[in-house]
Scaffold this motif. Structure first.
Motif, short mmCIF file in Angstrom:
data_model
loop_
_atom_site.label_atom_id
_atom_site.label_comp_id
_atom_site.label_asym_id
_atom_site.label_seq_id
_atom_site.Cartn_x
_atom_site.Cartn_y
_atom_site.Cartn_z
N PRO A 23 0.83 -1.21 0.00
CA PRO A 23 0.00 0.00 0.00
C PRO A 23 0.87 1.26 0.00
O PRO A 23 1.99 1.25 0.52
N ALA A 24 0.36 2.31 -0.59
CA ALA A 24 1.09 3.57 -0.65
C ALA A 24 1.26 4.15 0.75
O ALA A 24 0.43 3.92 1.64
N PRO A 25 2.34 4.90 0.97
CA PRO A 25 2.53 5.51 2.29
C PRO A 25 1.40 6.46 2.64
O PRO A 25 0.95 7.24 1.80
N TRP A 30 -5.05 6.99 9.15
CA TRP A 30 -6.20 7.25 10.01
C TRP A 30 -6.66 5.99 10.73
O TRP A 30 -7.11 6.04 11.87
N GLN A 31 -6.53 4.86 10.07
CA GLN A 31 -6.88 3.61 10.74
C GLN A 31 -5.95 3.36 11.92
O GLN A 31 -6.40 2.96 13.00
N ALA A 32 -4.68 3.65 11.76
CA ALA A 32 -3.73 3.48 12.87
C ALA A 32 -4.05 4.45 14.01
O ALA A 32 -3.97 4.07 15.19
N VAL A 33 -4.42 5.68 13.69
CA VAL A 33 -4.78 6.65 14.72
C VAL A 33 -6.00 6.18 15.50
O VAL A 33 -6.05 6.26 16.73
N ARG A 34 -7.00 5.66 14.79
CA ARG A 34 -8.21 5.15 15.46
C ARG A 34 -7.87 3.97 16.38
O ARG A 34 -8.41 3.86 17.48
N GLU A 35 -6.99 3.09 15.92
CA GLU A 35 -6.63 1.94 16.74
C GLU A 35 -5.89 2.37 18.00
O GLU A 35 -6.13 1.82 19.08
N VAL A 36 -5.02 3.35 17.90
CA VAL A 36 -4.31 3.86 19.08
C VAL A 36 -5.30 4.50 20.04
O VAL A 36 -5.23 4.29 21.27
#
Length: 81
Positions: A23-25, A30-36
């Motif tokens: 996947p592109a950088p 946003w998915q990682a931010v939501r998981e954190v």
């Protein structure tokens, strides 16, 4: 090596090995931010603390403290020469 250079290298390697491209950088940031955020809320519940509004309350306390300290410094009289 920058993120873009690493992505291009990974894309080249995937093409050589006939694998799907990575996947592109930034596509899943946003998915990682939501998981954190969700993990922080989970840890708060496990520790029996309020899960919602902790960040906003801390921000309000910080801003109020900055206002109070700045206002107190402005009202402190200067010593006479």
């Amino acid at each position: 090596m920058s993120v873009t250079q690493q992505y291009l290298l990974d894309t080249y390697r995937a093409a050589q090995r006939h694998e799907p491209t990575p996947p592109a950088p930034g596509s899943h940031d946003w998915q990682a931010v939501r998981e954190v955020r969700d993990y922080g809320r989970f840890r708060a519940v496990v520790a029996e603390r309020p899960a919602h509004g902790r960040f906003r309350a801390a921000l309000v306390r910080f801003v109020r403290g900055a206002r109070l300290s700045r206002g107190a410094a402005a009202r402190t009289p200067r010593p006479l020469p």
